[in-house]
Scaffold this motif. Structure first.
Motif, PDB file in Angstrom:
ATOM      1  N   TRP A 130       0.863  -1.176   0.000  1.00 19.15           N
ATOM      2  CA  TRP A 130       0.000   0.000   0.000  1.00 19.15           C
ATOM      3  C   TRP A 130       0.899   1.226   0.000  1.00 19.15           C
ATOM      4  N   TRP A 131       0.666   2.128  -0.943  1.00 23.07           N
ATOM      5  CA  TRP A 131       1.394   3.388  -1.021  1.00 23.07           C
ATOM      6  C   TRP A 131       0.483   4.484  -0.480  1.00 23.07           C
ATOM      7  N   ILE A 132       0.920   5.176   0.554  1.00 14.78           N
ATOM      8  CA  ILE A 132       0.082   6.185   1.201  1.00 14.78           C
ATOM      9  C   ILE A 132       0.826   7.515   1.189  1.00 14.78           C
ATOM     10  N   ALA A 133       0.228   8.510   0.532  1.00 14.41           N
ATOM     11  CA  ALA A 133       0.905   9.799   0.339  1.00 14.41           C
ATOM     12  C   ALA A 133      -0.021  10.953   0.660  1.00 14.41           C
ATOM     13  N   SER A 134       0.568  12.065   1.086  1.00  9.04           N
ATOM     14  CA  SER A 134      -0.170  13.323   1.182  1.00  9.04           C
ATOM     15  C   SER A 134       0.594  14.379   0.387  1.00  9.04           C
ATOM     16  N   GLY A 135      -0.164  15.245  -0.299  1.00  6.52           N
ATOM     17  CA  GLY A 135       0.433  16.348  -1.042  1.00  6.52           C
ATOM     18  C   GLY A 135       1.480  15.906  -2.039  1.00  6.52           C
ATOM     19  N   THR A 136       2.623  16.618  -2.057  1.00  4.57           N
ATOM     20  CA  THR A 136       3.694  16.291  -2.993  1.00  4.57           C
ATOM     21  C   THR A 136       4.455  15.033  -2.583  1.00  4.57           C
TER      22      THR A 136
ATOM     23  N   ALA B   3       5.389  11.983  -5.001  1.00 10.80           N
ATOM     24  CA  ALA B   3       6.514  11.908  -5.938  1.00 10.80           C
ATOM     25  C   ALA B   3       7.183  10.539  -6.013  1.00 10.80           C
ATOM     26  N   PRO B   4       7.594   9.923  -4.897  1.00  6.65           N
ATOM     27  CA  PRO B   4       8.273   8.628  -5.031  1.00  6.65           C
ATOM     28  C   PRO B   4       7.375   7.550  -5.614  1.00  6.65           C
ATOM     29  N   PHE B   5       6.086   7.635  -5.336  1.00  4.28           N
ATOM     30  CA  PHE B   5       5.162   6.637  -5.876  1.00  4.28           C
ATOM     31  C   PHE B   5       4.941   6.846  -7.372  1.00  4.28           C
ATOM     32  N   SER B   6       5.009   8.107  -7.809  1.00  2.48           N
ATOM     33  CA  SER B   6       4.987   8.377  -9.242  1.00  2.48           C
ATOM     34  C   SER B   6       6.178   7.728  -9.918  1.00  2.48           C
ATOM     35  N   SER B   7       7.362   7.846  -9.298  1.00  2.47           N
ATOM     36  CA  SER B   7       8.568   7.232  -9.856  1.00  2.47           C
ATOM     37  C   SER B   7       8.437   5.713  -9.902  1.00  2.47           C
ATOM     38  N   MET B   8       7.940   5.132  -8.824  1.00  2.00           N
ATOM     39  CA  MET B   8       7.763   3.672  -8.783  1.00  2.00           C
ATOM     40  C   MET B   8       6.780   3.223  -9.853  1.00  2.00           C
ATOM     41  N   PHE B   9       5.657   3.935  -9.956  1.00  2.00           N
ATOM     42  CA  PHE B   9       4.620   3.620 -10.942  1.00  2.00           C
ATOM     43  C   PHE B   9       5.176   3.737 -12.363  1.00  2.00           C
TER      44      PHE B   9
ATOM     45  N   LEU C 146      -1.772  -0.661  -3.992  1.00  2.00           N
ATOM     46  CA  LEU C 146      -2.904   0.204  -3.704  1.00  2.00           C
ATOM     47  C   LEU C 146      -2.345   1.582  -3.368  1.00  2.00           C
ATOM     48  N   LEU C 147      -2.768   2.607  -4.106  1.00  2.00           N
ATOM     49  CA  LEU C 147      -2.279   3.964  -3.901  1.00  2.00           C
ATOM     50  C   LEU C 147      -3.363   4.807  -3.253  1.00  2.00           C
ATOM     51  N   ILE C 148      -3.047   5.356  -2.078  1.00  2.00           N
ATOM     52  CA  ILE C 148      -3.962   6.255  -1.369  1.00  2.00           C
ATOM     53  C   ILE C 148      -3.293   7.620  -1.291  1.00  2.00           C
TER      54      ILE C 148
ATOM     55  N   ARG D 274       3.550  -4.616   2.631  1.00  2.00           N
ATOM     56  CA  ARG D 274       4.182  -3.496   3.314  1.00  2.00           C
ATOM     57  C   ARG D 274       3.384  -2.219   3.058  1.00  2.00           C
ATOM     58  N   PHE D 275       3.565  -1.261   3.951  1.00  2.00           N
ATOM     59  CA  PHE D 275       2.893   0.024   3.856  1.00  2.00           C
ATOM     60  C   PHE D 275       3.962   1.116   3.742  1.00  2.00           C
ATOM     61  N   PHE D 276       3.948   1.829   2.624  1.00  2.00           N
ATOM     62  CA  PHE D 276       4.903   2.915   2.382  1.00  2.00           C
ATOM     63  C   PHE D 276       4.191   4.242   2.634  1.00  2.00           C
ATOM     64  N   LEU D 277       4.761   5.075   3.506  1.00  2.00           N
ATOM     65  CA  LEU D 277       4.154   6.348   3.867  1.00  2.00           C
ATOM     66  C   LEU D 277       5.066   7.489   3.439  1.00  2.00           C
ATOM     67  N   CYS D 278       4.514   8.487   2.774  1.00  2.00           N
ATOM     68  CA  CYS D 278       5.313   9.642   2.375  1.00  2.00           C
ATOM     69  C   CYS D 278       4.462  10.903   2.448  1.00  2.00           C
ATOM     70  N   GLY D 279       4.924  11.862   3.255  1.00  2.00           N
ATOM     71  CA  GLY D 279       4.197  13.110   3.402  1.00  2.00           C
ATOM     72  C   GLY D 279       4.761  13.916   4.537  1.00  2.00           C
ATOM     73  N   SER D 280       3.946  14.780   5.106  1.00  2.00           N
ATOM     74  CA  SER D 280       4.387  15.637   6.205  1.00  2.00           C
ATOM     75  C   SER D 280       4.694  14.789   7.443  1.00  2.00           C
ATOM     76  N   PRO D 281       5.522  15.311   8.357  1.00  2.00           N
ATOM     77  CA  PRO D 281       5.799  14.563   9.585  1.00  2.00           C
ATOM     78  C   PRO D 281       4.531  14.194  10.346  1.00  2.00           C
ATOM     79  N   GLU D 282       3.579  15.124  10.391  1.00  2.00           N
ATOM     80  CA  GLU D 282       2.334  14.873  11.121  1.00  2.00           C
ATOM     81  C   GLU D 282       1.559  13.713  10.504  1.00  2.00           C
ATOM     82  N   MET D 283       1.477  13.709   9.177  1.00  2.00           N
ATOM     83  CA  MET D 283       0.756  12.644   8.483  1.00  2.00           C
ATOM     84  C   MET D 283       1.430  11.303   8.701  1.00  2.00           C
ATOM     85  N   VAL D 284       2.749  11.270   8.535  1.00  2.00           N
ATOM     86  CA  VAL D 284       3.475  10.002   8.660  1.00  2.00           C
ATOM     87  C   VAL D 284       3.322   9.420  10.060  1.00  2.00           C
TER      88      VAL D 284
END
Length: 223
Positions: free
Chosen positions: A109-115, A118-124, A133-135, A190-200
């Protein structure tokens, strides 16, 4: 040898090919690829050798000839106000790619907020699409960068969580609420998280509370 010379020896020189605003205050910068990289890695960028490079995750695929950098304009920042105004042909200094926010062919599962998308765009764009699954969480309907690429390929495995607007195909609410409302989280991925510190931090704690093992969570923070 002075520090500026040290810095220069660590940087490659390239020129900007494109610098396009794709959403209000959000840009994609493109320059010719200098070094090979792995999907999910980042580079440091600066327009001035006397200024320490700022780190940005690469958004392009590993087989593309150009490197794409997704960035949002921060009025109080040093680099992004300058980047947003520069034109193609402008000189740019780039570090070698680094980072270990790396996925493989296994379910994730790829979980991102805002910009943080980017890494999930590269992976994709590098071919990682099966069993993913991209959220993506964003405030507005225009916040889902690269959605025209994700939607046709990922279909129902692409979830856009919009916190301040409603629209066709959008989940109305924050991505944390979506995760809370999901009846069952998979145990075999696995769950990949990328975003602000608060979100992560919030998502990591939520996943652990719901039974996800800590070693199955991979996080990258965007400042």
């Amino acid at each position: 040898m002075n520090s500026n010379t040290d810095q220069k020896n660590k940087l490659q020189t390239t020129k900007i090919l494109e610098n396009n605003e794709i959403s209000p205050g959000v840009y994609v910068l493109k320059f010719k690829k200098i070094k090979e990289f792995k999907a999910g890695q980042y580079v440091g960028l600066t327009t001035d050798l006397s200024v320490t490079p700022r780190l940005y995750t690469i958004a392009s695929g590993i087989n593309q000839d150009e490197v794409h950098i997704l960035y949002n304009l921060k009025d109080d920042g040093w680099l992004t106000p300058r980047l947003s105004e520069i034109k193609p042909g402008t000189e740019l200094f780039v570090t070698d790619p680094e980072g270990d926010f790396i996925d493989d062919q296994s379910p994730a599962w790829w979980i991102a907020s805002g910009t943080g998308i980017a890494p999930f765009s590269s992976m994709f764009r590098s071919g990682l699409k099966k069993d993913k699954l991209l959220i993506h969480g964003g405030r507005f309907a225009h916040s889902f960068y690269f959605e025209k690429e994700f939607l046709p390929e990922l279909g129902d495995n692409y979830i856009r969580c919009c916190s301040q607007e409603s629209g066709e195909g959008l989940y109305s609410g924050r991505l944390t609420r979506y995760l809370q409302e999901t009846s069952e989280l998979p145990k075999d991925c696995r769950f990949f998280l990328c975003g602000s510190p608060e979100m992560v931090i919030e998502v990591r704690d939520l996943l652990i509370l719901r039974g996800v093992e800590y070693n199955k969570i991979v996080a990258e923070i965007y400042f």
